[in-house]
Write a protein that holds these residues in place. Structure first.
Motif, PDB file in Angstrom:
ATOM      1  N   ASP A   1      -1.308   5.029  13.571  1.00  0.00           N
ATOM      2  CA  ASP A   1      -0.613   5.620  14.711  1.00  0.00           C
ATOM      3  C   ASP A   1      -0.205   7.050  14.353  1.00  0.00           C
ATOM      4  OD1 ASP A   1       0.999   4.924  17.388  1.00  0.00           O
ATOM      5  OD2 ASP A   1       2.291   6.146  16.084  1.00  0.00           O
ATOM      6  N   PRO A   2      -0.483   8.030  15.245  1.00  0.00           N
ATOM      7  CA  PRO A   2      -0.242   9.436  14.893  1.00  0.00           C
ATOM      8  C   PRO A   2       1.197   9.753  14.505  1.00  0.00           C
ATOM      9  CG  PRO A   2      -1.605   9.268  16.869  1.00  0.00           C
ATOM     10  CD  PRO A   2      -1.129   7.885  16.554  1.00  0.00           C
ATOM     11  N   GLU A   3       2.162   9.030  15.043  1.00  0.00           N
ATOM     12  CA  GLU A   3       3.559   9.335  14.740  1.00  0.00           C
ATOM     13  C   GLU A   3       4.205   8.330  13.789  1.00  0.00           C
ATOM     14  OE1 GLU A   3       5.962   9.926  18.179  1.00  0.00           O
ATOM     15  OE2 GLU A   3       4.574  11.327  19.118  1.00  0.00           O
ATOM     16  N   HIS A   4       3.780   7.072  13.852  1.00  0.00           N
ATOM     17  CA  HIS A   4       4.495   6.033  13.115  1.00  0.00           C
ATOM     18  C   HIS A   4       3.610   5.197  12.194  1.00  0.00           C
ATOM     19  CE1 HIS A   4       7.867   6.922  15.764  1.00  0.00           C
ATOM     20  NE2 HIS A   4       7.102   6.682  16.814  1.00  0.00           N
ATOM     21  N   GLY A   5       2.330   5.501  12.095  1.00  0.00           N
ATOM     22  CA  GLY A   5       1.422   4.679  11.299  1.00  0.00           C
ATOM     23  C   GLY A   5       1.683   4.795   9.807  1.00  0.00           C
ATOM     24  N   TYR A   6       1.301   3.750   9.088  1.00  0.00           N
ATOM     25  CA  TYR A   6       1.555   3.679   7.650  1.00  0.00           C
ATOM     26  C   TYR A   6       0.945   4.865   6.908  1.00  0.00           C
ATOM     27  CZ  TYR A   6       1.385   1.900   2.868  1.00  0.00           C
ATOM     28  OH  TYR A   6       1.504   1.754   1.507  1.00  0.00           O
ATOM     29  N   TYR A   7      -0.346   5.111   7.128  1.00  0.00           N
ATOM     30  CA  TYR A   7      -0.994   6.204   6.397  1.00  0.00           C
ATOM     31  C   TYR A   7      -0.609   7.575   6.944  1.00  0.00           C
ATOM     32  CZ  TYR A   7      -3.854   2.942   3.778  1.00  0.00           C
ATOM     33  OH  TYR A   7      -4.268   1.937   2.929  1.00  0.00           O
ATOM     34  N   THR A   8      -0.068   7.625   8.130  1.00  0.00           N
ATOM     35  CA  THR A   8       0.370   8.879   8.714  1.00  0.00           C
ATOM     36  C   THR A   8       1.695   9.330   8.122  1.00  0.00           C
ATOM     37  OG1 THR A   8      -0.646   8.148  10.781  1.00  0.00           O
ATOM     38  CG2 THR A   8       0.742  10.097  10.890  1.00  0.00           C
ATOM     39  N   THR A   9       2.559   8.386   7.796  1.00  0.00           N
ATOM     40  CA  THR A   9       3.937   8.736   7.431  1.00  0.00           C
ATOM     41  C   THR A   9       4.309   8.402   5.995  1.00  0.00           C
ATOM     42  OG1 THR A   9       4.748   6.579   8.205  1.00  0.00           O
ATOM     43  CG2 THR A   9       4.680   8.371   9.812  1.00  0.00           C
ATOM     44  N   SER A  10       3.560   7.529   5.316  1.00  0.00           N
ATOM     45  CA  SER A  10       3.985   7.027   4.005  1.00  0.00           C
ATOM     46  C   SER A  10       3.249   7.719   2.874  1.00  0.00           C
ATOM     47  CB  SER A  10       3.746   5.515   3.909  1.00  0.00           C
ATOM     48  OG  SER A  10       4.419   4.822   4.927  1.00  0.00           O
ATOM     49  N   GLU A  11       3.805   7.616   1.683  1.00  0.00           N
ATOM     50  CA  GLU A  11       3.140   8.005   0.447  1.00  0.00           C
ATOM     51  C   GLU A  11       2.867   6.709  -0.314  1.00  0.00           C
ATOM     52  OE1 GLU A  11       1.061   9.185  -1.953  1.00  0.00           O
ATOM     53  OE2 GLU A  11       1.858  11.047  -1.131  1.00  0.00           O
ATOM     54  N   PRO A  12       1.720   6.075  -0.048  1.00  0.00           N
ATOM     55  CA  PRO A  12       1.501   4.713  -0.536  1.00  0.00           C
ATOM     56  C   PRO A  12       1.071   4.606  -1.984  1.00  0.00           C
ATOM     57  CG  PRO A  12      -0.374   5.421   0.760  1.00  0.00           C
ATOM     58  CD  PRO A  12       0.635   6.541   0.826  1.00  0.00           C
ATOM     59  N   PHE A  13       0.602   5.718  -2.577  1.00  0.00           N
ATOM     60  CA  PHE A  13      -0.104   5.628  -3.853  1.00  0.00           C
ATOM     61  C   PHE A  13       0.849   5.764  -5.041  1.00  0.00           C
ATOM     62  CE2 PHE A  13      -2.744   7.765  -0.665  1.00  0.00           C
ATOM     63  CZ  PHE A  13      -3.747   6.837  -0.521  1.00  0.00           C
ATOM     64  N   GLY A  14       0.518   5.082  -6.139  1.00  0.00           N
ATOM     65  CA  GLY A  14       1.220   5.275  -7.383  1.00  0.00           C
ATOM     66  C   GLY A  14       2.397   4.340  -7.582  1.00  0.00           C
ATOM     67  N   VAL A  15       3.043   4.494  -8.722  1.00  0.00           N
ATOM     68  CA  VAL A  15       4.147   3.621  -9.110  1.00  0.00           C
ATOM     69  C   VAL A  15       5.280   3.693  -8.096  1.00  0.00           C
ATOM     70  CG1 VAL A  15       5.893   3.195 -10.870  1.00  0.00           C
ATOM     71  CG2 VAL A  15       3.552   3.784 -11.551  1.00  0.00           C
ATOM     72  N   ALA A  16       5.543   4.881  -7.567  1.00  0.00           N
ATOM     73  CA  ALA A  16       6.639   5.043  -6.615  1.00  0.00           C
ATOM     74  C   ALA A  16       6.259   4.611  -5.204  1.00  0.00           C
ATOM     75  CB  ALA A  16       7.108   6.496  -6.599  1.00  0.00           C
ATOM     76  N   GLY A  17       4.988   4.293  -4.970  1.00  0.00           N
ATOM     77  CA  GLY A  17       4.534   3.901  -3.650  1.00  0.00           C
ATOM     78  C   GLY A  17       4.423   2.398  -3.522  1.00  0.00           C
ATOM     79  N   ASP A  18       3.364   1.945  -2.836  1.00  0.00           N
ATOM     80  CA  ASP A  18       3.202   0.526  -2.558  1.00  0.00           C
ATOM     81  C   ASP A  18       2.081  -0.124  -3.362  1.00  0.00           C
ATOM     82  OD1 ASP A  18       5.278   0.322  -0.585  1.00  0.00           O
ATOM     83  OD2 ASP A  18       3.981   1.462   0.759  1.00  0.00           O
ATOM     84  N   PHE A  19       1.130   0.656  -3.842  1.00  0.00           N
ATOM     85  CA  PHE A  19       0.046   0.091  -4.639  1.00  0.00           C
ATOM     86  C   PHE A  19      -0.539   1.168  -5.534  1.00  0.00           C
ATOM     87  CE2 PHE A  19      -1.637   1.295  -0.456  1.00  0.00           C
ATOM     88  CZ  PHE A  19      -2.631   2.188  -0.805  1.00  0.00           C
ATOM     89  N   ILE A  20      -1.248   0.734  -6.572  1.00  0.00           N
ATOM     90  CA  ILE A  20      -1.881   1.646  -7.521  1.00  0.00           C
ATOM     91  C   ILE A  20      -3.377   1.383  -7.500  1.00  0.00           C
ATOM     92  CG2 ILE A  20      -2.040   2.378  -9.925  1.00  0.00           C
ATOM     93  CD1 ILE A  20       0.823   1.496 -10.327  1.00  0.00           C
ATOM     94  N   THR A  21      -4.172   2.397  -7.218  1.00  0.00           N
ATOM     95  CA  THR A  21      -5.623   2.253  -7.203  1.00  0.00           C
ATOM     96  C   THR A  21      -6.191   2.592  -8.574  1.00  0.00           C
ATOM     97  OG1 THR A  21      -5.905   4.527  -6.434  1.00  0.00           O
ATOM     98  CG2 THR A  21      -5.726   2.803  -4.746  1.00  0.00           C
TER      99      THR A  21
END
Length: 363
Positions: free
Chosen positions: A31-51
């Motif tokens: 979602d342009p305003e509220h979507g997970y990848y639009t608004t979050s920093e998902p990567f790394g130890v401080a995020g939600d998952f580690i690739t």
């Protein structure tokens, strides 16, 4: 915790009816305003998952060497396009380019490096990470520059929306997201779209997942490879043969999370049907190899000699971290076998780097 996107979706579903699962996932993730990848920093130890690229530099370096070797096998074309789709924070590409610069500097001198990224926020992060390199951006695969292509996609396909078809009392149903008592919940509705020809026969209570967006993307890449030449390497978690099962999951802060809770603040993924992706590539005109396990891919690309090089000049804590990362990437009970690698090539290309003739996909 109710989110802004959850409130919006409840209002829309209440007014217009349940959302098919793929449409719900697209809203939750993009979602342009509220979507997970639009608004979050998902990567790394401080995020939600580690690739994998965040676990060890070896991963990106070895994929860079894969690209350099493929380029040389292709006759070292001057107009090569090296691309990554879904490049995250640019970590994989940074490590890959460092390896290519050592192994095949002329590839970078005459070619083009392009990241397929639609998010302005992530583009800024990637541009900063790769500031020492000449890179360009495309918002979708169809906008990549012309020329023979070497494309890498790591943990991309698992994030694309899926449909779920279930068998309920002898009738095929579409899993959707509806509203009950003011809350989101799963509901089974009459089929919204047609089912694919390769869907297995379902028993009562079984579920089949279809990533139509993934199939369209891979078919388009297959067509691009058939017309302009090159290869694409997709690494992800999933099953090698088409199978039934519900694999949809939400992840937040490195732990599983309720799928319909905190919409837009948790990642949603499903296992990749690699056989379906390979068939889509063949339909587009490409050849397909694999999938092989991530363990086999990395070992064939030389992960153990590279580990030995790094360990030889590392202090004890760094050495322990390097060995731990190697095991995390390759051990069968960790990422080694759940994660797999599918390679697509143009029809006139020989067996690709890290693959064997027997790895050719058989539809």
């Amino acid at each position: 915790m109710s989110t802004a996107l959850e409130a919006i979706l409840i209002a829309e579903i209440t007014a217009d009816g349940p959302l098919p699962l793929d449409r719900f996932m697209r809203r939750a993730l993009f979602d342009p305003e509220h979507g997970y990848y639009t608004t979050s920093e998902p990567f790394g130890v401080a995020g939600d998952f580690i690739t994998a690229p965040e676990i060890s530099q070896m991963f990106g370096e070895l994929l860079g060497l894969w690209a350099a070797d493929m380029w040389q096998r292709m006759g070292a074309p001057e107009n090569i396009v090296l691309a990554e789709i879904g490049p995250g924070r640019g970590t994989l590409m940074a490590d890959a380019l460092r390896a290519i610069r050592r192994a095949a500097p002329q590839m970078l001198a005459t070619g083009t490096v392009c990241l397929v990224e639609a998010s302005p926020r992530l583009r800024a992060v990637q541009a900063e990470r790769l500031a020492e390199h000449q890179i360009s951006f495309a918002d979708r695969v169809g906008k990549l520059p012309d020329g023979p292509l070497l494309l890498i996609g790591n943990e991309l396909l698992d994030a694309l929306p899926i449909r779920q078809i279930t068998m309920q009392d002898g009738e095929l149903k579409e899993r959707c997201v509806g509203v009950s008592d003011g809350r989101l919940g799963f509901v089974e509705e009459p089929l919204v779209f047609e089912t694919p020809d390769d869907m297995p026969e379902l028993k009562d209570g079984e579920t089949f997942e279809i990533s139509e967006e993934g199939r369209r993307l891979v078919e388009a890449i297959g067509t691009r490879l058939a017309v302009q030449g090159g290869a694409a390497l997709f690494i992800d978690y999933g099953h090698g043969e088409t199978a039934v099962g519900d694999t949809l999951q939400a992840v937040r802060r490195h732990a599983f999370h309720p799928i319909l809770s905190d919409i837009g603040s948790a990642d949603l993924t499903a296992h990749v049907d690699f056989a379906a992706m390979a068939r889509a590539a063949l339909h587009g005109g490409a050849h397909a190899f694999g999938p092989i396990s991530q363990r086999d891919l990395l070992r064939r690309l030389g992960v153990e000699p590279r580990l030995a090089q790094l360990v030889a000049r590392a202090d004890p804590p760094t050495r322990d971290a390097l060995v731990g990362a190697y095991h995390r990437l390759t051990d069968p009970d960790r990422m080694g076998t759940l994660f797999k690698a599918l390679c697509l090539t143009s029809p006139n290309m020989d067996t690709p780097t890290a693959y064997e003739p027997d790895d050719a996909f058989q539809p």
